[in-house]
Write a protein that holds these residues in place. Sequence first.
Motif, PDB file in Angstrom:
ATOM      1  N   SER A   1       0.762  -1.255   0.014  1.00 35.83           N
ATOM      2  CA  SER A   1      -0.025   0.031   0.160  1.00 35.83           C
ATOM      3  C   SER A   1       0.781   1.334   0.023  1.00 35.83           C
ATOM      4  CB  SER A   1      -1.016  -0.003   1.134  1.00 35.83           C
ATOM      5  OG  SER A   1      -0.237   0.022   2.299  1.00 35.83           O
ATOM      6  N   ARG A   2       0.239   2.352  -0.245  1.00 34.49           N
ATOM      7  CA  ARG A   2       0.835   3.752  -0.201  1.00 34.49           C
ATOM      8  C   ARG A   2       0.810   3.990   1.150  1.00 34.49           C
ATOM      9  NH1 ARG A   2       2.213   3.181  -5.361  1.00 34.49           N
ATOM     10  NH2 ARG A   2       1.201   3.993  -6.871  1.00 34.49           N
ATOM     11  N   ALA A   3       1.647   4.842   1.805  1.00 33.69           N
ATOM     12  CA  ALA A   3       1.852   5.299   3.019  1.00 33.69           C
ATOM     13  C   ALA A   3       0.703   6.151   3.502  1.00 33.69           C
ATOM     14  CB  ALA A   3       3.208   5.943   3.335  1.00 33.69           C
ATOM     15  N   SER A   4       0.229   6.922   2.638  1.00 35.47           N
ATOM     16  CA  SER A   4      -0.982   7.710   2.736  1.00 35.47           C
ATOM     17  C   SER A   4      -2.283   6.946   2.476  1.00 35.47           C
ATOM     18  CB  SER A   4      -0.977   8.680   1.633  1.00 35.47           C
ATOM     19  OG  SER A   4      -1.183   7.934   0.284  1.00 35.47           O
ATOM     20  N   GLN A   5      -2.336   5.707   2.565  1.00 33.63           N
ATOM     21  CA  GLN A   5      -3.756   4.921   2.699  1.00 33.63           C
ATOM     22  C   GLN A   5      -3.903   4.485   3.942  1.00 33.63           C
ATOM     23  OE1 GLN A   5      -2.766   2.311  -1.031  1.00 33.63           O
ATOM     24  NE2 GLN A   5      -4.545   2.860  -1.451  1.00 33.63           N
ATOM     25  N   ASN A   6      -5.118   4.225   4.304  1.00 35.62           N
ATOM     26  CA  ASN A   6      -5.678   3.707   5.801  1.00 35.62           C
ATOM     27  C   ASN A   6      -6.172   2.140   5.438  1.00 35.62           C
ATOM     28  OD1 ASN A   6      -5.481   6.342   7.602  1.00 35.62           O
ATOM     29  ND2 ASN A   6      -6.625   6.824   5.720  1.00 35.62           N
ATOM     30  N   LEU A   7      -5.471   1.304   6.265  1.00 35.79           N
ATOM     31  CA  LEU A   7      -6.015  -0.190   5.870  1.00 35.79           C
ATOM     32  C   LEU A   7      -6.500  -0.570   7.227  1.00 35.79           C
ATOM     33  CD1 LEU A   7      -3.281   0.371   3.991  1.00 35.79           C
ATOM     34  CD2 LEU A   7      -3.627  -2.031   3.556  1.00 35.79           C
ATOM     35  N   ILE A   8      -7.578  -1.293   7.120  1.00 32.90           N
ATOM     36  CA  ILE A   8      -7.927  -2.023   8.125  1.00 32.90           C
ATOM     37  C   ILE A   8      -8.470  -3.490   8.049  1.00 32.90           C
ATOM     38  CG2 ILE A   8     -10.243  -1.800   9.834  1.00 32.90           C
ATOM     39  CD1 ILE A   8     -10.961   0.894   8.408  1.00 32.90           C
ATOM     40  N   GLY A   9      -7.895  -4.057   8.910  1.00 31.09           N
ATOM     41  CA  GLY A   9      -8.272  -5.621   9.074  1.00 31.09           C
ATOM     42  C   GLY A   9      -9.418  -5.888  10.091  1.00 31.09           C
ATOM     43  N   PHE A  10     -10.194  -6.693   9.437  1.00 29.04           N
ATOM     44  CA  PHE A  10     -11.326  -7.023  10.211  1.00 29.04           C
ATOM     45  C   PHE A  10     -11.111  -8.635  10.751  1.00 29.04           C
ATOM     46  CE2 PHE A  10     -13.166  -3.473   8.334  1.00 29.04           C
ATOM     47  CZ  PHE A  10     -14.056  -2.698   9.173  1.00 29.04           C
TER      48      PHE A  10
END
Length: 303
Positions: free
Chosen positions: A182-191
Amino acid sequence: MESINQKIDFAFSNNIELYIKREDLLHPIISGNKYRKLKYNIMEAKKSGHYTLLTFGGAFSNHILAVAGAGKEFGFSTIGVIRGDELENKIIDNPTLSKAKEFGMQFYFVDRTVYRDKEDPFFLQRLREIYGDFYLIPEGGTNFFAIKGCEEILIDYDKDFFTHITTAVGTGGTFSGLINSSRASQNLIGFSSLKGSFLSEVIRNFVSKNNWKLDCEYHFGGYGKVSDELISFLNLFYKQTSIPLDPVYTGKMVFGVIDKIKKGYFPENSKILMIHTGGLQGIKGMNLALEKKNKKIIEYYEE
């Protein structure tokens, strides 16, 4: 191989756009994240001169069936160490194991106490005495090669267009691969599909970025657990979108994302990409269990 991004045309507030990446359509048997996780493991097994794949899983494991299917397609013998020795005489009644057997997989059934120590060197040596040399793939498939494969899920467009990436989390491999690419600017959420936040420590072993969080609010009681509310959501979502979701992983994640949108969690103009990790083969087994309890079932399952 790339999968398509399908827009979810719901009327969300705050100009939020929602898409789902259809990794479930990559392969009829080795679908979703299993295709990604096995890609480089298969290459490594061939490179190292192995002819047999051995792995671990439970009664309705997506991973077990995917490894069996990969073995058939790419010319490997396969062995599944199965949790639950009571299943040995029930293969014909189990849609996952019966299909894996059809693909040529051999089974080694163990009780749950033994299974907890499945990667103990003495236990693995015992397996080698029985089956000879083999290429070992961990339960769920997560290792260095699996994460490398999952790093290929996102293409450049996904990294440039979407502000948020979400996925279900079981062993942490898919989520780790997404974080790494991912890009560092993106937000990732793992459920998380499991109770507890211990998976955060597992994921930290594979990633160096801090643009992610593990959400543990939508496990619906723990791994493999469902509720009438979740099943109703899955059935309604399919009627609205024609997208089938599995009840163990992706279904819970999609429920969580939409619930968070409704609660105002995501900022205005967010562009969210949900990863569909497959697992649809497990629906039949889930429905069998639900029918025994006279519970609501998933209505869109097809043979």
